[in-house]
Design an enzyme around this catalytic site. Structure first.
Site, mmCIF file in Angstrom:
data_model
loop_
_atom_site.group_PDB
_atom_site.id
_atom_site.type_symbol
_atom_site.label_atom_id
_atom_site.label_comp_id
_atom_site.label_asym_id
_atom_site.label_seq_id
_atom_site.Cartn_x
_atom_site.Cartn_y
_atom_site.Cartn_z
ATOM 1 N N LYS A 27 -18.495 29.995 -51.042
ATOM 2 C CA LYS A 27 -18.444 28.417 -50.436
ATOM 3 C C LYS A 27 -18.824 27.544 -51.295
ATOM 4 C CE LYS A 27 -23.247 28.838 -49.001
ATOM 5 N NZ LYS A 27 -24.296 29.229 -47.987
ATOM 6 N N ARG A 61 -35.325 28.176 -41.371
ATOM 7 C CA ARG A 61 -34.014 27.507 -41.075
ATOM 8 C C ARG A 61 -33.566 28.494 -39.887
ATOM 9 N NH1 ARG A 61 -29.080 27.568 -45.690
ATOM 10 N NH2 ARG A 61 -28.532 29.510 -44.616
#
Ligand SMILES: *Cc1c(COP(=O)(O)O)cnc(C)c1O
Length: 364
Positions: free
Chosen positions: A36, A131
């Site tokens: 990514k 997260r």
């Protein structure tokens, strides 16, 4: 060749991927390649597959759709919890999505039914980094509902550490993930194919000889692209740290004072930089700026020092002299600099196999 550009050495990326894949295979762990930071470029994606990663993952559906259009032939996972507004695209283009919200899984189920497809999910568990992730207490209930949803297959569990808070993978949290996998299997009499322990921050733990328990997968990006683990950014033994190089061109080179003059206020980015007076020095301007790269994440080649930056300019000086207009200067990048440079439409991407560094004009 056009500048600025990223020179991407696919041979070095291949070597890095192959090395971590082989080492982790000995520990019973497969690698999901994550490109990514390179927008999942199809060149890199293909190289990762040739090097033996088991499949590919990306956080963004757009990157996965682009890999599909480029006919990258593998299983693909969306490793960020899907936006509910993108559920249809997720079912259409991915094989697996990583999820933390049952409302999203319900929508994936609806879209999968409409498309008459099966969609696989990995449920992410919160283990301390704060997260994404389902709190461990809520996992059994979430699994129960997931298992009841039409056209949804529960592929496994995962966790992600060391991204937001720096909570490090260790025997305690990895042991907890293994324990949760066993609990789910025993409670529902199912078997989980994937237990995905984390990202490049997990490598020290995985190579340490620790009991890997049920962990059988890691999702790796930074370590393959940059050759470093992600806790202290130590170089991983045997990996290249220079697979990707940034090259920028000198557009001005003059002897100037080190100290600005006039009434000094904030610069374009709200900072008031204080500089040590070193008298007059040669400063060179490179045609690249904050719009293209995170200057604090650049390591220039030997003898070059970064003095400052603005949107479109990077100001450097050289202790070895010799920058001339038109010269090219090379930099290594950290993750943050790489992300931004890869995303800038002003930075060309040049793929090569084997280093061409010797052909570039270097000042150092
Ligand atoms: C980005 C990401 C990864 C890969 O992380 P690296 O540090 O680049 O190895 C793995 N898992 C998730 C959920 C991610 O968002």
């Amino acid at each position: 060749m056009s500048a600025p550009r990223l020179e991407i050495d696919l041979g070095k990326i291949h070597h890095n991927a192959r090395t971590v894949v082989d080492r982790l295979a000995k520990r019973g762990i497969s690698v999901t390649g994550v490109a990514k930071a390179a927008l999942s470029s199809s060149e890199i994606a293909h190289e990762l597959l040739l090097a033996g990663v088991s499949d590919l993952g990306d956080s963004r559906i757009e990157n996965i759709e682009a890999m599909r259009r480029a006919d990258v032939p593998t299983r693909m996972s969306l490793i960020r919890s899907p936006m509910i507004s993108q559920a249809k695209r997720v079912v259409a283009s991915t094989d697996i999505s990583f999820n933390t919200e049952i409302a999203v899984v319900r929508r994936l189920s609806l879209e999968a039914q409409k498309m008459d497809r099966m969609h696989a999910v990995v449920l992410m568990v919160e283990l301390g980094d704060l997260r994404e992730g389902i709190m461990p207490d809520h996992l059994v209930a979430t699994v129960r509902e997931t298992l009841g949803l039409p056209n949804i297959v529960l592929k496994g569990l995962g966790t992600n550490l060391a991204c937001r808070s720096g909570a490090s993978p260790d025997d305690t949290n990895m042991g907890e993930l293994s324990r949760l996998a066993e609990l789910i299997e025993a409670t529902f009499d199912i078997s989980l194919e994937i237990v995905s322990g984390g990202n490049s921050a997990n490598l020290q733990w995985a190579f340490s000889g620790a009991d890997t328990g049920r962990i059988n997968n890691l999702r790796l990006g930074e370590s393959i692209l940059l050759g470093r683990e992600a806790l202290q950014r130590h170089v991983i033994d045997g990996l290249h740290t220079d697979a990707i190089t940034l090259v920028a061109e000198v557009i001005e080179s003059k002897i100037k004072p080190t100290q600005p003059w006039g009434n000094l206020a904030e610069n374009a980015f709200g900072k008031c930089p204080v500089v040590k007076d070193r008298g007059a020095i040669r400063q060179s301007i490179l045609a690249i700026g904050i719009q293209d790269v995170d200057p604090s994440g650049l390591s220039p080649s030997k003898g070059i020092e970064i003095l400052g930056s603005s949107s479109d300019h990077l100001v450097v000086t050289s202790s070895v002299g010799g920058e001339a207009v038109g010269d090219e200067i090379m930099f290594q990048l950290n993750y943050s600099a790489l992300l931004r440079a890869m995303t800038s439409p002003f930075v060309a991407k040049s793929y090569e196999w084997g280093s061409k560094v010797s052909k570039l004009r270097q000042i150092a």
